[in-house]
Design a protein around this motif. Structure first.
Motif, PDB file in Angstrom:
ATOM      1  N   ASP A   1     -12.639   2.734   3.555  1.00 27.71           N
ATOM      2  CA  ASP A   1     -12.730   3.469   2.293  1.00 27.71           C
ATOM      3  C   ASP A   1     -11.465   4.241   1.939  1.00 27.71           C
ATOM      4  O   ASP A   1     -11.433   4.914   0.914  1.00 27.71           O
ATOM      5  N   THR A   2     -10.407   4.153   2.758  1.00 31.10           N
ATOM      6  CA  THR A   2      -9.126   4.795   2.412  1.00 31.10           C
ATOM      7  C   THR A   2      -8.065   3.775   2.015  1.00 31.10           C
ATOM      8  O   THR A   2      -6.949   4.163   1.680  1.00 31.10           O
ATOM      9  N   GLU A   3      -8.395   2.480   2.080  1.00 35.89           N
ATOM     10  CA  GLU A   3      -7.394   1.440   1.837  1.00 35.89           C
ATOM     11  C   GLU A   3      -7.469   0.910   0.409  1.00 35.89           C
ATOM     12  O   GLU A   3      -8.500   0.395  -0.019  1.00 35.89           O
ATOM     13  N   ASP A   4      -6.352   1.044  -0.308  1.00 37.27           N
ATOM     14  CA  ASP A   4      -6.187   0.458  -1.637  1.00 37.27           C
ATOM     15  C   ASP A   4      -5.015  -0.502  -1.530  1.00 37.27           C
ATOM     16  O   ASP A   4      -3.852  -0.117  -1.647  1.00 37.27           O
TER      17      ASP A   4
ATOM     18  N   GLN B   1       0.831  -1.192   0.000  1.00 39.64           N
ATOM     19  CA  GLN B   1       0.000   0.000   0.000  1.00 39.64           C
ATOM     20  C   GLN B   1       0.869   1.247   0.000  1.00 39.64           C
ATOM     21  O   GLN B   1       2.039   1.224   0.400  1.00 39.64           O
TER      22      GLN B   1
ATOM     23  N   ARG C   1     -12.120  -3.936   3.789  1.00 39.15           N
ATOM     24  CA  ARG C   1     -11.236  -2.782   3.916  1.00 39.15           C
ATOM     25  C   ARG C   1     -12.030  -1.493   4.069  1.00 39.15           C
ATOM     26  O   ARG C   1     -13.153  -1.388   3.571  1.00 39.15           O
TER      27      ARG C   1
ATOM     28  N   TYR D   1       5.705   3.623  -1.107  1.00 38.68           N
ATOM     29  CA  TYR D   1       4.955   2.375  -1.230  1.00 38.68           C
ATOM     30  C   TYR D   1       5.641   1.347  -0.349  1.00 38.68           C
ATOM     31  O   TYR D   1       6.856   1.185  -0.399  1.00 38.68           O
TER      32      TYR D   1
END
Length: 204
Positions: free
Chosen positions: A150-153, A72, A148, A80
């Motif tokens: 809503d800020t986690e990609d 992430q 997850r 990263y």
């Protein structure tokens, strides 16, 4: 847990806080400024970052010696980062329960066998953050998959344990809990503290 060695006995006087002023606060941290007295008796000004959650770190190990890593983008260093599954747990919740929740949320996995193997202080010169590390074994897919926020990609990979350990030792994995947990698991595998077939697969 074994008793502390005799040489670990503290010496001198502890730090003392004469006054505290909160300079910033949000749902996750509080930053306070202290007028303090150092162990030497000298006056000092000290800033402390207090965390409202415990840090959780989960080394998820498959039976074939593969380890789960999550990738992430991190805000603070604008980099990263590949890490083991990690997250926060409320101070009034048992760390194991928070670790189980984090594993499902980040990876969609659950574990049949949980082992608390690490308790750590993170950057203890300026924060009071504490971390708990768990090894998770007997992995399977959790009903409903990951959850997850809503800020986690997040990206997720399975890599051989030894490959992850080598990446940490080479400085490619820099998250301190990831490095600490990989080294802890390596030590446990070498010392016979993990199931024999798993240890052989990890050390390969």
């Amino acid at each position: 847990m074994s008793e502390k060695p005799a040489w670990m006995k503290p010496h001198g006087e502890p730090w003392r806080s004469k006054s505290e002023r909160v300079v910033y606060e949000n749902p996750w941290i509080r930053v306070s400024e202290h007028e303090a007295v150092a162990p030497t008796g000298q006056p000092a000004q000290y800033g402390v970052v207090s965390f409202k959650n415990l840090a959780m770190a989960i080394l998820a190990l498959h039976d074939d010696g593969m380890v789960v890593l999550v990738g992430q983008n991190r805000f603070a260093l604008r980099n990263y980062s590949w890490e083991i599954p990690e997250g926060g747990g409320a101070l009034d919740v048992e760390p194991l329960e928070s670790a189980k929740r984090e594993l499902v949320e980040e990876t969609g996995l659950e574990a049949a066998d949980w082992r608390h193997v690490l308790t750590a202080q993170l950057s203890n010169s300026v924060t009071d953050e504490r971390a708990y590390g768990f090894i998770a074994l007997g992995l399977s897919h959790a009903p409903g998959g990951d959850h997850r926020d809503d800020t986690e990609d997040l990206a997720m990979v399975r890599v051989p344990f030894r490959e992850a350990l080598d990446a940490a030792l080479a400085g490619h994995l820099q998250d301190v809990l990831t490095v600490a947990m990989l080294l802890r698991a390596y030590h446990m595998a070498r010392e016979g503290a993990l199931p024999g077939a798993l240890a052989r697969a990890m050390l390969g």
